[in-house]
Structures are given as C-alpha cells and as structure tokens.
Design a protein around this motif. Sequence first.
Motif, PDB file in Angstrom:
ATOM      1  N   VAL A   5      15.725 -20.143 108.071  1.00  0.00           N
ATOM      2  CA  VAL A   5      15.316 -18.898 108.714  1.00  0.00           C
ATOM      3  C   VAL A   5      15.118 -17.851 107.621  1.00  0.00           C
ATOM      4  CG1 VAL A   5      16.047 -17.063 110.271  1.00  0.00           C
ATOM      5  CG2 VAL A   5      16.609 -19.428 110.803  1.00  0.00           C
ATOM      6  N   ARG A   6      13.979 -17.166 107.669  1.00  0.00           N
ATOM      7  CA  ARG A   6      13.735 -16.064 106.739  1.00  0.00           C
ATOM      8  C   ARG A   6      14.169 -14.772 107.416  1.00  0.00           C
ATOM      9  NH1 ARG A   6       7.623 -16.299 105.475  1.00  0.00           N
ATOM     10  NH2 ARG A   6       7.751 -16.121 107.704  1.00  0.00           N
ATOM     11  N   ALA A   7      14.799 -13.900 106.649  1.00  0.00           N
ATOM     12  CA  ALA A   7      15.279 -12.644 107.213  1.00  0.00           C
ATOM     13  C   ALA A   7      15.090 -11.507 106.228  1.00  0.00           C
ATOM     14  CB  ALA A   7      16.749 -12.767 107.586  1.00  0.00           C
ATOM     15  N   ALA A   8      14.785 -10.339 106.765  1.00  0.00           N
ATOM     16  CA  ALA A   8      14.721  -9.107 105.983  1.00  0.00           C
ATOM     17  C   ALA A   8      15.895  -8.257 106.446  1.00  0.00           C
ATOM     18  CB  ALA A   8      13.401  -8.391 106.233  1.00  0.00           C
ATOM     19  N   LEU A  22       9.699 -10.325 113.626  1.00  0.00           N
ATOM     20  CA  LEU A  22       8.439  -9.781 113.134  1.00  0.00           C
ATOM     21  C   LEU A  22       7.298 -10.742 113.465  1.00  0.00           C
ATOM     22  CD1 LEU A  22       9.671  -8.485 109.662  1.00  0.00           C
ATOM     23  CD2 LEU A  22       9.413  -7.218 111.794  1.00  0.00           C
ATOM     24  N   PRO A  23       6.056 -10.270 113.442  1.00  0.00           N
ATOM     25  CA  PRO A  23       4.906 -11.124 113.798  1.00  0.00           C
ATOM     26  C   PRO A  23       4.792 -12.410 112.970  1.00  0.00           C
ATOM     27  CG  PRO A  23       4.219  -8.838 113.669  1.00  0.00           C
ATOM     28  CD  PRO A  23       5.636  -8.894 113.190  1.00  0.00           C
ATOM     29  N   GLY A  25       7.232 -14.259 112.003  1.00  0.00           N
ATOM     30  CA  GLY A  25       8.355 -15.141 112.286  1.00  0.00           C
ATOM     31  C   GLY A  25       9.630 -14.772 111.544  1.00  0.00           C
ATOM     32  N   THR A  26       9.536 -13.837 110.610  1.00  0.00           N
ATOM     33  CA  THR A  26      10.718 -13.367 109.892  1.00  0.00           C
ATOM     34  C   THR A  26      11.593 -12.557 110.841  1.00  0.00           C
ATOM     35  OG1 THR A  26       9.468 -13.243 107.832  1.00  0.00           O
ATOM     36  CG2 THR A  26      11.494 -11.956 107.937  1.00  0.00           C
ATOM     37  N   LEU A  27      12.899 -12.709 110.702  1.00  0.00           N
ATOM     38  CA  LEU A  27      13.820 -11.909 111.497  1.00  0.00           C
ATOM     39  C   LEU A  27      14.189 -10.659 110.706  1.00  0.00           C
ATOM     40  CD1 LEU A  27      16.229 -14.593 112.960  1.00  0.00           C
ATOM     41  CD2 LEU A  27      14.331 -13.448 114.087  1.00  0.00           C
ATOM     42  N   ARG A  28      14.140  -9.520 111.361  1.00  0.00           N
ATOM     43  CA  ARG A  28      14.544  -8.248 110.752  1.00  0.00           C
ATOM     44  C   ARG A  28      15.953  -7.959 111.236  1.00  0.00           C
ATOM     45  NH1 ARG A  28      13.485  -5.333 106.561  1.00  0.00           N
ATOM     46  NH2 ARG A  28      13.293  -3.129 106.907  1.00  0.00           N
ATOM     47  N   LEU A  29      16.921  -7.874 110.330  1.00  0.00           N
ATOM     48  CA  LEU A  29      18.320  -7.653 110.685  1.00  0.00           C
ATOM     49  C   LEU A  29      18.774  -6.291 110.168  1.00  0.00           C
ATOM     50  CD1 LEU A  29      19.789 -11.101 109.562  1.00  0.00           C
ATOM     51  CD2 LEU A  29      18.942 -10.482 111.813  1.00  0.00           C
ATOM     52  N   TRP A  30      19.296  -5.477 111.078  1.00  0.00           N
ATOM     53  CA  TRP A  30      19.899  -4.207 110.695  1.00  0.00           C
ATOM     54  C   TRP A  30      21.399  -4.380 110.809  1.00  0.00           C
ATOM     55  CZ3 TRP A  30      15.332  -4.217 113.473  1.00  0.00           C
ATOM     56  CH2 TRP A  30      14.278  -3.482 112.943  1.00  0.00           C
ATOM     57  N   VAL A  31      22.113  -4.124 109.721  1.00  0.00           N
ATOM     58  CA  VAL A  31      23.575  -4.246 109.721  1.00  0.00           C
ATOM     59  C   VAL A  31      24.188  -2.936 109.237  1.00  0.00           C
ATOM     60  CG1 VAL A  31      23.600  -6.754 109.412  1.00  0.00           C
ATOM     61  CG2 VAL A  31      23.631  -5.281 107.417  1.00  0.00           C
ATOM     62  N   ARG A  32      25.381  -2.641 109.720  1.00  0.00           N
ATOM     63  CA  ARG A  32      26.072  -1.407 109.339  1.00  0.00           C
ATOM     64  C   ARG A  32      26.778  -1.528 107.987  1.00  0.00           C
ATOM     65  NH1 ARG A  32      26.625   2.506 113.309  1.00  0.00           N
ATOM     66  NH2 ARG A  32      25.908   1.816 115.345  1.00  0.00           N
ATOM     67  N   ALA A  33      27.056  -2.730 107.556  1.00  0.00           N
ATOM     68  CA  ALA A  33      27.796  -2.953 106.312  1.00  0.00           C
ATOM     69  C   ALA A  33      26.964  -2.531 105.093  1.00  0.00           C
ATOM     70  CB  ALA A  33      28.172  -4.419 106.184  1.00  0.00           C
ATOM     71  N   PRO A  34      27.616  -1.997 104.074  1.00  0.00           N
ATOM     72  CA  PRO A  34      26.898  -1.621 102.851  1.00  0.00           C
ATOM     73  C   PRO A  34      26.590  -2.849 101.996  1.00  0.00           C
ATOM     74  CG  PRO A  34      29.232  -1.181 102.593  1.00  0.00           C
ATOM     75  CD  PRO A  34      29.033  -1.629 104.014  1.00  0.00           C
ATOM     76  N   ALA A  35      25.608  -2.698 101.139  1.00  0.00           N
ATOM     77  CA  ALA A  35      25.213  -3.785 100.237  1.00  0.00           C
ATOM     78  C   ALA A  35      26.105  -3.772  99.002  1.00  0.00           C
ATOM     79  CB  ALA A  35      23.749  -3.645  99.862  1.00  0.00           C
ATOM     80  N   VAL A  36      27.393  -3.927  99.213  1.00  0.00           N
ATOM     81  CA  VAL A  36      28.380  -3.901  98.136  1.00  0.00           C
ATOM     82  C   VAL A  36      29.289  -5.112  98.292  1.00  0.00           C
ATOM     83  CG1 VAL A  36      30.304  -2.609  97.146  1.00  0.00           C
ATOM     84  CG2 VAL A  36      28.347  -1.383  98.076  1.00  0.00           C
ATOM     85  N   GLU A  37      29.464  -5.857  97.207  1.00  0.00           N
ATOM     86  CA  GLU A  37      30.375  -7.005  97.178  1.00  0.00           C
ATOM     87  C   GLU A  37      30.094  -8.035  98.279  1.00  0.00           C
ATOM     88  OE1 GLU A  37      34.257  -5.294  97.322  1.00  0.00           O
ATOM     89  OE2 GLU A  37      34.043  -4.344  95.369  1.00  0.00           O
ATOM     90  N   GLY A  38      28.837  -8.207  98.649  1.00  0.00           N
ATOM     91  CA  GLY A  38      28.462  -9.223  99.623  1.00  0.00           C
ATOM     92  C   GLY A  38      28.747  -8.871 101.069  1.00  0.00           C
TER      93      GLY A  38
END
Length: 76
Positions: A5-8, A22-23, A25-38
């Motif tokens: 699965v491809r995801a943005a 998305l058109p 086939g990519t999944l767009r994921l919004w997450v609350r977690a910061p992009a720190v330490e995985g």
Amino acid sequence: MPTTVRAAITPNSRKGPLVETLPDGTLRLWVRAPAVEGKANRAAAELLAAHLGVPKSAVRLTGGVTSRHKRFEIAD
C-alpha cells in the motif's frame, strides 16, 4: 502474498486521524503524532491497520522511513 500500500502521510495534523483515498490509489493519512523518533510512522501504521481492519502486527513499513511518501506491506 503480502499486499503493498502506498501512503502519503501528514504528521502533526489537527485534522487527523483520517484516511482518504486519492485518485491514483494512494492513501492519504493524517495523523496527530509529530514526525519525531518514528512517532508519526507508528501512528500511520496503526491508523492504516484500523482502516483496513487488520491487526497492527500485519502492517509493516517497507519504504520511506524519513519521507512523507511511504510503502506499507500488509500481511495476509
């Protein structure tokens, strides 16, 4: 055979957790977690597992660890 699965990912999002297809086939994921330490990667994997109805252990990040565009492998 595992499925890829491809995801943005959008970390630190007030909009999330949310999944949109998305058109291309990519999944767009919004997450609350910061992009720190995985943290955002773990949150994205958990959100993807919940969205697909599979256990968290079935979702594995295979590409794009430091990128917003990622590839996840979903075990059968």
